[in-house]
Write a protein that holds these residues in place. Structure first.
Motif, short mmCIF file in Angstrom:
data_model
loop_
_atom_site.label_atom_id
_atom_site.label_comp_id
_atom_site.label_asym_id
_atom_site.label_seq_id
_atom_site.Cartn_x
_atom_site.Cartn_y
_atom_site.Cartn_z
N VAL A 189 0.87 -1.17 0.00
CA VAL A 189 0.00 0.00 0.00
C VAL A 189 0.91 1.22 0.00
N GLU A 190 0.65 2.19 -0.91
CA GLU A 190 1.57 3.32 -1.05
C GLU A 190 0.83 4.61 -1.37
N TYR A 191 1.32 5.71 -0.79
CA TYR A 191 0.88 7.06 -1.16
C TYR A 191 2.08 7.83 -1.68
N ARG A 192 1.86 8.58 -2.79
CA ARG A 192 2.95 9.41 -3.33
C ARG A 192 2.43 10.75 -3.81
N ARG A 193 3.27 11.76 -3.65
CA ARG A 193 3.05 13.11 -4.18
C ARG A 193 4.04 13.33 -5.31
N THR A 194 3.54 13.85 -6.45
CA THR A 194 4.39 14.13 -7.60
C THR A 194 4.21 15.58 -8.03
N ASP A 195 5.33 16.26 -8.28
CA ASP A 195 5.32 17.67 -8.68
C ASP A 195 6.18 17.81 -9.93
N LEU A 196 5.54 18.19 -11.05
CA LEU A 196 6.23 18.30 -12.34
C LEU A 196 6.38 19.77 -12.71
N ASP A 197 7.60 20.17 -13.06
CA ASP A 197 7.91 21.57 -13.32
C ASP A 197 7.22 22.11 -14.57
N SER A 198 7.12 23.42 -14.62
CA SER A 198 6.48 24.11 -15.73
C SER A 198 7.30 24.00 -17.01
N THR A 199 6.61 23.88 -18.15
CA THR A 199 7.26 23.88 -19.45
C THR A 199 6.47 24.77 -20.41
N SER A 200 7.15 25.41 -21.33
CA SER A 200 6.52 26.34 -22.27
C SER A 200 6.12 25.63 -23.55
N PHE A 201 5.03 26.10 -24.15
CA PHE A 201 4.59 25.55 -25.44
C PHE A 201 3.73 26.60 -26.14
N THR A 202 3.41 26.35 -27.39
CA THR A 202 2.56 27.23 -28.18
C THR A 202 1.27 26.50 -28.49
N ALA A 203 0.18 26.95 -27.86
CA ALA A 203 -1.10 26.27 -28.05
C ALA A 203 -1.65 26.47 -29.46
N MET A 204 -1.42 27.64 -30.03
CA MET A 204 -1.85 27.93 -31.39
C MET A 204 -0.71 28.69 -32.07
N PRO A 205 0.03 28.05 -32.99
CA PRO A 205 1.17 28.72 -33.63
C PRO A 205 0.73 29.92 -34.47
N TYR A 206 1.64 30.86 -34.66
CA TYR A 206 1.38 32.00 -35.52
C TYR A 206 1.38 31.57 -36.98
N VAL A 207 0.34 31.95 -37.70
CA VAL A 207 0.27 31.78 -39.15
C VAL A 207 -0.19 33.11 -39.72
N ASN A 208 0.57 33.67 -40.64
CA ASN A 208 0.32 35.01 -41.15
C ASN A 208 -1.13 35.18 -41.63
N PHE A 209 -1.81 36.18 -41.03
CA PHE A 209 -3.20 36.55 -41.36
C PHE A 209 -4.22 35.48 -40.94
N ARG A 210 -3.77 34.40 -40.27
CA ARG A 210 -4.71 33.38 -39.83
C ARG A 210 -4.80 33.30 -38.30
#
Length: 258
Positions: free
Chosen positions: A214-235
């Motif tokens: 029987v086990e309990y664990r806490r996990t903490d994952l660091d922040s990472t950057s990403f682009t949810a919607m890339p830039y597309v000219n005029f779009r």
């Protein structure tokens, strides 16, 4: 959480068995190689923060602003894992060990994209939708244990953890993100987050080579950057974001010892 009550029952059963007066077979101790599997549930909070646009608005026809406060994509996925480890007895009652684990607790959570201020008519009902999907996780941990009774062990564990996440966003007639003349537009990307995990547990030798856990664990994952919607000219303007995650996991399992 239902798994907490199950865990409490297992621990109580372990203690009751350990006090029984009946004859028991010889048990080989705690040192050596083992592998096994667990099942349980995680309470996961994945934090999404929208930081800004890749490029400014075209002509600023529809004024908007970005709220950089974080939004949580919370979930409670069931989780299964497989693990392998090795214990070394430092003294007859104290052990040190190392363990590797591969787990899966997939969840899908969707919201309107965080950070986008609401529009006035006629666009108030159009939102860019975002979804976060959690994937495989793994860890490599050290263990320190104490043999309370010959067949009952308590331990602490800590080490490195990582997990894969996939995010997807769809812009539907939302000029804060994309040009209405070209919507709907969608984008999906995957990111691996890294961090630490730590917890406590107890194990009981049911048979000479079979161990319950029987086990309990806490996990903490660091922040990472990403682009949810890339830039597309005029779009699309392009949207810059960060993702981080924390989770609390309760699990029960069985292991074979060699």
């Amino acid at each position: 959480m239902k798994h907490l009550s199950i865990a409490a029952g297992v621990i109580a059963a372990m203690c009751a068995i350990s006090t029984a007066k009946a004859e028991e077979p010889a048990f080989p101790g705690w040192g050596g190689l083992y592998f096994g599997a667990t099942g349980g549930q995680s309470a996961t909070s994945t934090s999404w923060k929208t930081n800004g646009h890749v490029v400014p608005a075209w002509g600023a026809t529809y004024p908007y602003s970005i709220d950089t406060s974080a939004t949580s994509f919370d979930a409670r996925p069931d989780r299964m894992s497989f693990f392998v480890g090795y214990n070394y007895m430092i003294t007859p009652v104290i052990l040190a060990g190392i363990e590797a684990e591969l787990g899966r607790g997939s969840s899908k959570t969707a919201h309107a994209m965080p950070g986008l201020q609401p529009f006035k008519a006629p666009y108030q009902n159009f939102h860019t939708r975002s979804r976060v999907i959690s994937g495989n996780d793994s860890s490599l941990r050290l263990r320190a244990g104490y043999v309370v009774m010959p067949r009952l062990l308590v331990y602490a564990t800590a080490g490195y953890a990582t997990q894969m996440f996939r995010e997807s966003s769809t812009c539907v007639i939302d000029p804060r993100v994309c040009n209405p003349d070209f919507s709907p537009l969608s984008h999906t990307s995957s990111k691996r987050l890294h961090g630490w995990t730590a917890g406590i547990g107890t194990e009981y030798q049911l048979l000479p080579n079979l161990i319950a856990r029987v086990e309990y664990r806490r996990t903490d994952l660091d922040s990472t950057s990403f682009t949810a919607m890339p830039y597309v000219n005029f779009r699309t303007h392009g949207i810059k974001n960060t993702l981080s995650s924390t989770s609390d996991t309760m699990s029960v399992g069985l292991a074979l010892k060699f």
